[in-house]
Motif scaffolding. Structure first.
Motif, PDB file in Angstrom:
ATOM      1  N   ARG A  47      39.059 -32.436  48.707  1.00  0.00           N
ATOM      2  CA  ARG A  47      37.826 -31.890  48.127  1.00  0.00           C
ATOM      3  C   ARG A  47      38.117 -31.149  46.819  1.00  0.00           C
ATOM      4  NH1 ARG A  47      33.579 -32.805  51.453  1.00  0.00           N
ATOM      5  NH2 ARG A  47      34.032 -33.189  53.653  1.00  0.00           N
ATOM      6  N   ARG A  48      39.283 -30.519  46.696  1.00  0.00           N
ATOM      7  CA  ARG A  48      39.651 -29.887  45.418  1.00  0.00           C
ATOM      8  C   ARG A  48      39.827 -30.935  44.325  1.00  0.00           C
ATOM      9  NH1 ARG A  48      42.979 -26.612  48.719  1.00  0.00           N
ATOM     10  NH2 ARG A  48      44.816 -27.876  48.185  1.00  0.00           N
ATOM     11  N   ARG A  49      40.480 -32.036  44.651  1.00  0.00           N
ATOM     12  CA  ARG A  49      40.683 -33.092  43.652  1.00  0.00           C
ATOM     13  C   ARG A  49      39.347 -33.697  43.207  1.00  0.00           C
ATOM     14  NH1 ARG A  49      45.210 -34.817  47.209  1.00  0.00           N
ATOM     15  NH2 ARG A  49      47.166 -34.125  46.224  1.00  0.00           N
ATOM     16  N   ILE A  50      38.449 -33.898  44.147  1.00  0.00           N
ATOM     17  CA  ILE A  50      37.142 -34.448  43.804  1.00  0.00           C
ATOM     18  C   ILE A  50      36.389 -33.492  42.882  1.00  0.00           C
ATOM     19  CG2 ILE A  50      34.919 -35.239  44.698  1.00  0.00           C
ATOM     20  CD1 ILE A  50      37.366 -37.024  45.350  1.00  0.00           C
ATOM     21  N   ALA A  51      36.438 -32.207  43.203  1.00  0.00           N
ATOM     22  CA  ALA A  51      35.756 -31.208  42.375  1.00  0.00           C
ATOM     23  C   ALA A  51      36.338 -31.174  40.965  1.00  0.00           C
ATOM     24  CB  ALA A  51      35.865 -29.830  43.024  1.00  0.00           C
ATOM     25  N   ASN A  52      37.645 -31.353  40.837  1.00  0.00           N
ATOM     26  CA  ASN A  52      38.281 -31.342  39.514  1.00  0.00           C
ATOM     27  C   ASN A  52      37.903 -32.575  38.699  1.00  0.00           C
ATOM     28  OD1 ASN A  52      40.160 -29.819  37.809  1.00  0.00           O
ATOM     29  ND2 ASN A  52      41.458 -31.645  37.933  1.00  0.00           N
ATOM     30  N   ALA A  53      37.674 -33.708  39.391  1.00  0.00           N
ATOM     31  CA  ALA A  53      37.330 -34.953  38.699  1.00  0.00           C
ATOM     32  C   ALA A  53      35.846 -35.045  38.380  1.00  0.00           C
ATOM     33  CB  ALA A  53      37.739 -36.154  39.565  1.00  0.00           C
ATOM     34  N   TRP A  54      35.017 -34.313  39.103  1.00  0.00           N
ATOM     35  CA  TRP A  54      33.573 -34.507  39.018  1.00  0.00           C
ATOM     36  C   TRP A  54      32.989 -34.257  37.617  1.00  0.00           C
ATOM     37  CZ3 TRP A  54      31.644 -37.330  42.636  1.00  0.00           C
ATOM     38  CH2 TRP A  54      30.261 -37.481  42.757  1.00  0.00           C
ATOM     39  N   PRO A  55      33.434 -33.252  36.856  1.00  0.00           N
ATOM     40  CA  PRO A  55      32.868 -33.080  35.513  1.00  0.00           C
ATOM     41  C   PRO A  55      33.020 -34.323  34.630  1.00  0.00           C
ATOM     42  CG  PRO A  55      34.059 -31.112  36.158  1.00  0.00           C
ATOM     43  CD  PRO A  55      34.358 -32.143  37.202  1.00  0.00           C
ATOM     44  N   ALA A  56      34.169 -35.005  34.724  1.00  0.00           N
ATOM     45  CA  ALA A  56      34.356 -36.226  33.932  1.00  0.00           C
ATOM     46  C   ALA A  56      33.419 -37.320  34.408  1.00  0.00           C
ATOM     47  CB  ALA A  56      35.808 -36.698  34.026  1.00  0.00           C
ATOM     48  N   LEU A  57      33.220 -37.416  35.709  1.00  0.00           N
ATOM     49  CA  LEU A  57      32.319 -38.434  36.248  1.00  0.00           C
ATOM     50  C   LEU A  57      30.874 -38.153  35.856  1.00  0.00           C
ATOM     51  CD1 LEU A  57      34.043 -38.759  39.717  1.00  0.00           C
ATOM     52  CD2 LEU A  57      33.896 -40.544  37.968  1.00  0.00           C
ATOM     53  N   GLU A  58      30.514 -36.870  35.786  1.00  0.00           N
ATOM     54  CA  GLU A  58      29.162 -36.519  35.324  1.00  0.00           C
ATOM     55  C   GLU A  58      28.971 -36.925  33.869  1.00  0.00           C
ATOM     56  OE1 GLU A  58      27.794 -32.691  37.969  1.00  0.00           O
ATOM     57  OE2 GLU A  58      29.294 -32.355  36.407  1.00  0.00           O
ATOM     58  N   LYS A  59      30.005 -36.721  33.046  1.00  0.00           N
ATOM     59  CA  LYS A  59      29.916 -37.133  31.636  1.00  0.00           C
ATOM     60  C   LYS A  59      29.797 -38.646  31.520  1.00  0.00           C
ATOM     61  CE  LYS A  59      32.635 -33.236  29.872  1.00  0.00           C
ATOM     62  NZ  LYS A  59      33.921 -32.822  29.261  1.00  0.00           N
ATOM     63  N   GLN A  60      30.516 -39.355  32.373  1.00  0.00           N
ATOM     64  CA  GLN A  60      30.470 -40.819  32.347  1.00  0.00           C
ATOM     65  C   GLN A  60      29.123 -41.334  32.825  1.00  0.00           C
ATOM     66  OE1 GLN A  60      32.981 -43.028  35.166  1.00  0.00           O
ATOM     67  NE2 GLN A  60      33.861 -44.079  33.401  1.00  0.00           N
ATOM     68  N   GLY A  61      28.506 -40.613  33.737  1.00  0.00           N
ATOM     69  CA  GLY A  61      27.216 -41.019  34.285  1.00  0.00           C
ATOM     70  C   GLY A  61      27.316 -41.364  35.753  1.00  0.00           C
ATOM     71  N   LEU A  62      26.576 -40.645  36.583  1.00  0.00           N
ATOM     72  CA  LEU A  62      26.592 -40.870  38.020  1.00  0.00           C
ATOM     73  C   LEU A  62      25.490 -41.831  38.433  1.00  0.00           C
ATOM     74  CD1 LEU A  62      27.017 -37.158  39.215  1.00  0.00           C
ATOM     75  CD2 LEU A  62      28.814 -38.882  38.995  1.00  0.00           C
ATOM     76  N   ALA A  63      25.752 -42.593  39.487  1.00  0.00           N
ATOM     77  CA  ALA A  63      24.731 -43.469  40.044  1.00  0.00           C
ATOM     78  C   ALA A  63      23.677 -42.638  40.754  1.00  0.00           C
ATOM     79  CB  ALA A  63      25.366 -44.455  41.017  1.00  0.00           C
ATOM     80  N   PRO A  64      22.465 -43.162  40.903  1.00  0.00           N
ATOM     81  CA  PRO A  64      21.439 -42.424  41.659  1.00  0.00           C
ATOM     82  C   PRO A  64      21.945 -42.078  43.059  1.00  0.00           C
ATOM     83  CG  PRO A  64      20.467 -44.309  40.523  1.00  0.00           C
ATOM     84  CD  PRO A  64      21.954 -44.435  40.358  1.00  0.00           C
ATOM     85  N   GLY A  65      21.742 -40.844  43.439  1.00  0.00           N
ATOM     86  CA  GLY A  65      22.147 -40.409  44.769  1.00  0.00           C
ATOM     87  C   GLY A  65      23.601 -40.006  44.894  1.00  0.00           C
ATOM     88  N   ALA A  66      24.371 -40.122  43.816  1.00  0.00           N
ATOM     89  CA  ALA A  66      25.792 -39.779  43.881  1.00  0.00           C
ATOM     90  C   ALA A  66      25.960 -38.290  44.168  1.00  0.00           C
ATOM     91  CB  ALA A  66      26.478 -40.133  42.571  1.00  0.00           C
ATOM     92  N   SER A  67      26.843 -37.974  45.102  1.00  0.00           N
ATOM     93  CA  SER A  67      27.039 -36.575  45.468  1.00  0.00           C
ATOM     94  C   SER A  67      28.375 -36.396  46.163  1.00  0.00           C
ATOM     95  CB  SER A  67      25.924 -36.108  46.416  1.00  0.00           C
ATOM     96  OG  SER A  67      26.208 -34.826  46.946  1.00  0.00           O
ATOM     97  N   GLN A  68      29.022 -35.277  45.873  1.00  0.00           N
ATOM     98  CA  GLN A  68      30.247 -34.929  46.583  1.00  0.00           C
ATOM     99  C   GLN A  68      29.989 -34.681  48.064  1.00  0.00           C
ATOM    100  OE1 GLN A  68      32.931 -32.097  44.474  1.00  0.00           O
ATOM    101  NE2 GLN A  68      31.307 -32.020  42.906  1.00  0.00           N
ATOM    102  N   HIS A  69      28.742 -34.371  48.409  1.00  0.00           N
ATOM    103  CA  HIS A  69      28.402 -34.064  49.802  1.00  0.00           C
ATOM    104  C   HIS A  69      28.328 -35.324  50.669  1.00  0.00           C
ATOM    105  CE1 HIS A  69      27.731 -29.939  48.698  1.00  0.00           C
ATOM    106  NE2 HIS A  69      26.838 -30.284  47.790  1.00  0.00           N
TER     107      HIS A  69
END
Length: 321
Positions: A47-69
């Protein structure tokens, strides 16, 4: 039997650097992810690794409904794969481990779910030997960071069906990747064989006192690496041949391949060489943490990918050309 090609649930076995990269990519594309890893503290680390990667994925663009949860972590292999539409294993590179793991994975998985391994060197015919329905088993070898780099090498074993290869291509494409089917089951596949040759030469240059680790990295990132990011090796050398192209390049520079510039065997990993490499890279790292450097890498990769995409569009080329 037709295979599932539009997965809704992604199973990830192994949650290290590569496994967590797969989890991040699947979550970013709006999938439910079920993960398993027997290592102590694996869930928290994932979960720490996912949180660290998530800002880059947000910049790239998330699919509808995408969530770490949408990530759930389970305690058994069977619970991880039972309801999965697609399965990606990223366990350590040990043949005995993978043989046992895939016997259990394939016995518990749905028969129409593709099973893939992230192995970078082991051959699928060997570690899928005891698998149930081995015709749906492939290698899906990614590159770090998995959640940003699009290349994935697909390799079939002797029992893998052509339909499974095609299904894997479709699935990886829907995850935003560029699948490359490796035509023959060879050790190291394609990309790592090329990278290993460069790595051996780099270690020799350090070992012989020709250059530091930082100087070798500069030779790549300010030279060939810039061209490789959008043109590769063969097309780059075609341009080096001028209007006459590759045939002229081969005639002019081909004889140099016989010169003793390079070494094929790797140097012996003496304690001094290891210390020199570790000290050199520590100097390059400076006061930055690994997590901070990963975020810098991700932001820069996004910028390079966007620049290449924009330039290709301006020249009437698709991003995948």
């Amino acid at each position: 039997m037709p295979f599932i090609t539009t997965p809704k649930t992604f199973a990830a076995l192994g949650s290290g650097v590569i496994g967590s990269g797969w989890v991040a990519r699947a979550l970013a594309h709006g999938l439910d992810v079920v993960a398993w890893d027997p290592a102590p503290g694996a869930e928290a680390a994932l979960r720490r690794r996912i949180a660290n990667a998530w800002p880059a994925l947000e910049k790239q663009g998330l699919a509808p409904g995408a969530s770490q949860h949408r990530l759930s972590f389970v305690s058994t292999i069977e619970a991880c794969v039972r309801d999965a539409d697609f399965i990606q294993e990223s366990a350590p590179e040990r043949l005995e481990l993978k043989l046992d793991l895939h016997a259990k994975i394939s016995a518990a998985a749905k028969p129409d779910a593709i099973i893939a391994s992230s192995t970078s060197g082991l051959l699928p015919s060997e570690f899928y030997e005891s698998s149930t329905h081995p015709q749906r088993c492939v290698v899906g070898h990614p590159f770090n960071p998995v959640y940003l780099l699009p290349l994935v090498e697909i390799v079939g074993g002797r029992n893998t069906s052509a339909e499974a290869i095609e299904a894997a291509k479709v699935i990886y494409t829907t995850l935003g990747m560029r699948p490359l089917h490796v035509r023959k089951e060879v050790p190291g596949f394609i990309a790592d064989r090329l990278l290993e040759a460069l790595w051996r030469e780099a270690l020799h240059l350090v070992n012989d006192g020709v250059a530091s680790t930082g100087e070798i990295d500069d030779a790549i990132r300010f030279g060939a690496g810039l061209r490789w990011s959008f043109m590769g090796t063969f097309l780059t050398y075609t341009l080096a041949g001028g209007d006459a192209g590759m045939r002229h390049f081969m005639a002019q520079f081909g004889p140099a391949l016989k010169l003793p510039w390079t070494y094929l065997p790797a140097p012996e990993l003496t304690e001094k060489l290891i210390d020199d490499v570790v000290e050199g890279t520590a100097e390059q790292l400076g006061e930055r943490s690994i997590a901070a450097l990963e975020r810098y890498r991700d932001d820069t990769l996004l910028a390079v990918l966007e620049a290449v995409k924009t330039s290709k569009a301006n020249h009437g080329m698709a991003f995948g050309d």
